[in-house]
Design an enzyme around this catalytic site. Structure first.
Site, PDB file in Angstrom:
ATOM      1  N   LYS A  66     -51.815  89.378 -83.072  1.00 19.33           N
ATOM      2  CA  LYS A  66     -50.466  89.764 -84.147  1.00 19.33           C
ATOM      3  C   LYS A  66     -50.384  89.345 -85.106  1.00 19.33           C
ATOM      4  O   LYS A  66     -50.606  87.406 -84.376  1.00 19.33           O
ATOM      5  CB  LYS A  66     -49.378  90.012 -83.254  1.00 19.33           C
ATOM      6  CG  LYS A  66     -48.836  89.361 -82.608  1.00 19.33           C
ATOM      7  CD  LYS A  66     -47.520  88.178 -83.074  1.00 19.33           C
ATOM      8  CE  LYS A  66     -48.045  86.552 -82.034  1.00 19.33           C
ATOM      9  NZ  LYS A  66     -47.836  85.176 -82.837  1.00 19.33           N
ATOM     10  N   ASP A  90     -45.556  85.149 -87.903  1.00 19.59           N
ATOM     11  CA  ASP A  90     -45.846  84.219 -86.396  1.00 19.59           C
ATOM     12  C   ASP A  90     -44.976  85.079 -85.339  1.00 19.59           C
ATOM     13  O   ASP A  90     -45.476  85.104 -84.147  1.00 19.59           O
ATOM     14  CB  ASP A  90     -45.884  82.807 -86.362  1.00 19.59           C
ATOM     15  CG  ASP A  90     -46.322  82.072 -85.311  1.00 19.59           C
ATOM     16  OD1 ASP A  90     -47.019  82.859 -84.392  1.00 19.59           O
ATOM     17  OD2 ASP A  90     -45.465  80.993 -84.752  1.00 19.59           O
ATOM     18  N   LEU A 147     -58.898  85.092 -84.109  1.00 17.41           N
ATOM     19  CA  LEU A 147     -58.496  83.731 -85.568  1.00 17.41           C
ATOM     20  C   LEU A 147     -57.626  83.738 -86.075  1.00 17.41           C
ATOM     21  O   LEU A 147     -56.527  84.632 -85.509  1.00 17.41           O
ATOM     22  CB  LEU A 147     -59.505  84.391 -86.630  1.00 17.41           C
ATOM     23  CG  LEU A 147     -60.959  84.641 -85.962  1.00 17.41           C
ATOM     24  CD1 LEU A 147     -61.817  86.031 -86.345  1.00 17.41           C
ATOM     25  CD2 LEU A 147     -62.003  83.662 -85.733  1.00 17.41           C
ATOM     26  N   ARG A 172     -50.075  77.816 -88.256  1.00 23.20           N
ATOM     27  CA  ARG A 172     -48.580  78.324 -88.584  1.00 23.20           C
ATOM     28  C   ARG A 172     -48.186  77.951 -90.120  1.00 23.20           C
ATOM     29  O   ARG A 172     -47.270  78.109 -90.698  1.00 23.20           O
ATOM     30  CB  ARG A 172     -47.586  78.640 -87.503  1.00 23.20           C
ATOM     31  CG  ARG A 172     -48.793  79.399 -86.624  1.00 23.20           C
ATOM     32  CD  ARG A 172     -47.514  79.316 -85.427  1.00 23.20           C
ATOM     33  NE  ARG A 172     -48.515  80.482 -84.067  1.00 23.20           N
ATOM     34  CZ  ARG A 172     -48.741  79.676 -83.713  1.00 23.20           C
ATOM     35  NH1 ARG A 172     -49.097  78.432 -83.950  1.00 23.20           N
ATOM     36  NH2 ARG A 172     -49.632  80.268 -82.668  1.00 23.20           N
ATOM     37  N   TYR A 206     -41.978  90.388 -84.358  1.00 20.47           N
ATOM     38  CA  TYR A 206     -41.585  90.354 -82.190  1.00 20.47           C
ATOM     39  C   TYR A 206     -40.226  90.868 -82.321  1.00 20.47           C
ATOM     40  O   TYR A 206     -39.285  92.264 -81.947  1.00 20.47           O
ATOM     41  CB  TYR A 206     -41.137  89.210 -81.481  1.00 20.47           C
ATOM     42  CG  TYR A 206     -42.964  88.316 -81.058  1.00 20.47           C
ATOM     43  CD1 TYR A 206     -43.641  89.665 -80.472  1.00 20.47           C
ATOM     44  CD2 TYR A 206     -43.344  87.478 -81.714  1.00 20.47           C
ATOM     45  CE1 TYR A 206     -44.582  90.026 -79.979  1.00 20.47           C
ATOM     46  CE2 TYR A 206     -44.316  87.291 -81.051  1.00 20.47           C
ATOM     47  CZ  TYR A 206     -45.602  88.125 -80.631  1.00 20.47           C
ATOM     48  OH  TYR A 206     -46.126  87.912 -79.928  1.00 20.47           O
TER      49      TYR A 206
END
Lengths: 258, 258, 258, 258
Positions: free
Chosen positions: A31, A112, A8, A100, A116
């Site tokens: 994530k 988003d 989601l 996004r 990372y």
């Protein structure tokens, strides 16, 4: 094994992860699994109560390149780690309906893909940031579209560029006093480019390691399944994911209001 | 043509450049030609008075890769330039008698190699920094041995790592909203590595340009000789060098005392 | 040390090398030092009589990449060597007055650059060809402009393309049953391209070795000087050069008349 | 659409392809679809009679890299094509029960992977070999384990190494008088390595094209489905596959008996 994958929008992750845990499911949630670090209290409590595995779908740490990078950096292959620099960007300026680009759904580049750049440095080094002395965050449509970040870890410094308004690019370099370790395609291995780990710690020799057949999504599911069914330690526990969110909160705080 | 090349320690550059100009020589002086931006007043006056060419030996802008990078970036090959990031490092920790490790001779990494990371961004973009909102500068033996820099240019941001205590590394990337231009060996072309200019601005095509036979030291001397004898504009005038020193002064200021 | 470098057209090499030896000079003569293998009898006798060093200027074997390749191949780094393939080409079709396009001066591609493709395989492997079962040699202006060669060595096979009518290209690969060793720029290191030695003998790791600062012309002169003055063994003795000429004679023989 | 994929050992391909056609199925059969060129008479007749699509599963020509290579070579991007050289190898010496090591099942390296080295040159150039003047074929367990091939096409020459007893390697280069086009991973794109097409036809610029997300197996199935259902021309018709088999027959003939 009864499990749910939560794909989601970011702002619904905590709510539905908790619901799925209550329903007795193991949960793997995209994530970032949370919107702020404090959300992890509820997630950890929910997982404990349910007696189920609950984890963030953070595929990169399942890729052999990160496991190898961690091993090399921690074993001293680059001497003392002095600085980490990383970039992750793509350009979705033309796609305003993209989730996004929507603030009310937890959009923005940091959640988003910045996730990372933060987690990669933490995973490889095993260290946590002490402070974020500088962050320039630019907003568009209410979501962060560009961030330049400087962070201090106890023993090394960190720089990142994260943007959803720039030419696609991704890389991370662990730069030591006696060596250099680069991942040429750290985050979308073999989609964006061939993933290679390049180690320079000798004036003459460069060692490149490659895993062209590795697929971190497949490995993630295998690892999740194994941990859920056998109880083996999962490579990316909630405690790790919380640390990434702590760093993200620090970056948003340093960057100032939208 | 009567010319002098000044290879002295940095702190002696201004004095001996002025002396050589007074003696009626054209002067090519190693970088950085000055210790602070205000020194350029005397240098420019001295050159004007002598009617001689006076320039900083800043070889990189004579290399075809930088001339080409400038042309590409300014012509929009990467769309709008959003960010420049660059690194230049080597490790001379073991060489304490090296002039670059001596504070009283104008040592330190920023003057020795930071000068390239600053000037390269200015040369290619044609822009000047507005501010240096963040600089972490670490000192050793009284000289700067590590610097992490964030700078704001009018239309783009900038990050640099400069160190004389880290594994050798050099690169600069001009990152636009629609393209990416990298120089793989910007500062010591063909000594550190093969110098390549890599342009990505299409999902599929990457264009690499290379000049394996180019030698920027030779080109610098040829250009200097041509300008000194014919009066042709020199590619790296004092006005350009002053701008790099202005940026360095801003970095030292932002970094705080040693 | 009294020495002469012979840079004359190929057909004059033997005559003037012998004259220089008779005059009491050490002689370094451009490749190929002879026009056929039997010429080496006179050269060896001349050098012996004069008590001087006489050698072919065959710079490539002085480059660390070839010394390292020899060490790796002979130590089993690629398992058993099964095949060597190599290419050397450039295009001087437009330059008809070039000495390499003149038959009466010993022109042609095989003598000019084929000499490197033959000697490189011999130097690294330490073996000599048993036969040349196939050679297609095409002529233009009386000189060979293209050659496709298949040769048999006792333990491995060999393929080469040599041409002075094709796009510039140079490479050599030693292909074993358990590994692969490539030289990316074997013959004009750092002029044509960066010279790299690439070793693959593990599904995952690729080791690249580089010597960006090495200059085989400088090393050749240093080695020649050292051997001439101290009597130390020279890395490229006449016996080695004779073997390359033997192979070239075999190729011309297999290729048939012009 | 009713279709069959035939994955049987090579020696059974013709028989079962014909049976499937007779049963009214479209047939996609693994390469090589036949054991000798004359088999294609029956295959073409069978397909015609059944009114079904019958094709060899020769995935490489569905990859955009080969379509682009064909376009570039035929449009003169490398000038006149002078020579094609290619290698395809892997090592299954330790796997004697592998079907590729069984003579009675149509094993051997040429049928397994040589088929790609032959067809790739034909597909890109659009030309057919005139003769195979040289082929050294070595046998083990009755199957060919190594082949060195020299072939003559009307306007260019060709060299190949094909082996199932050597370190994995795959590449093909189209070498013209004014340019060079290489495929770095022509046959197992993105499994063996990242597939890149590299074009050199300018001393300074190298253009690399990449399709990291392309999957030739998927494209093959899509193309097969489209042709079977709409009657559109299939990119790899039996006439093309026959030509590859003709070349293979020539190579076996030139190589002599096992």
């Amino acid at each position: 094994m009864d499990a749910v994958y939560v794909p989601l929008p970011n702002n619904l992750h905590v709510e539905w992860t908790l619901k799925a845990l209550k329903a007795g499911k193991h949960v793997l949630c995209e994530k970032p699994i949370a919107m702020q670090a404090s959300d992890f209290d509820a997630l950890e409590a929910g997982a404990k109560e349910a007696g189920k595995l609950c984890a963030e779908a953070y595929m990169i740490v399942h890729h052999p390149q990160f496991i190898r990078a961690r091993e090399l950096v921690r074993s001293g292959a680059i001497g003392k780690l002095v600085h980490v620099d990383t970039v992750f960007s793509y350009n979705n300026a033309g796609d305003v309906t993209n989730i996004r680009n929507k603030a009310d759904m937890g959009g923005g580049g940091l959640r988003d893909i910045g996730v990372y750049t933060f987690g990669a440095a933490r995973f490889v080094s095993g260290a946590e940031p002490v402070s974020v002395p500088y962050a320039k965050v630019r907003y568009g449509n209410g979501v962060d579209v560009f961030a330049q970040v400087a962070a201090d870890f106890p023993e090394f410094t960190y720089s990142a560029i994260v943007s959803i308004r720039m030419q696609p690019r991704q890389e991370i370099t662990f730069h030591g006093d006696k060596g250099l370790l680069r991942l040429t395609c750290p985050f979308n291995a073999n989609l964006h480019d061939l993933a290679e780990l390049v180690l320079e710690n000798d004036g003459q020799r460069v060692v490149t390691e490659r895993w062209p057949a590795a697929n971190h999504y497949v490995l993630q599911v295998e690892n999740f399944g194994a941990s859920a069914t056998t109880g083996a330690a999962y490579p990316c526990p909630l405690a790790f994911s919380r640390g990434t969110q702590v760093m993200m909160d620090m970056v948003f705080e340093a960057g100032g209001p939208a």
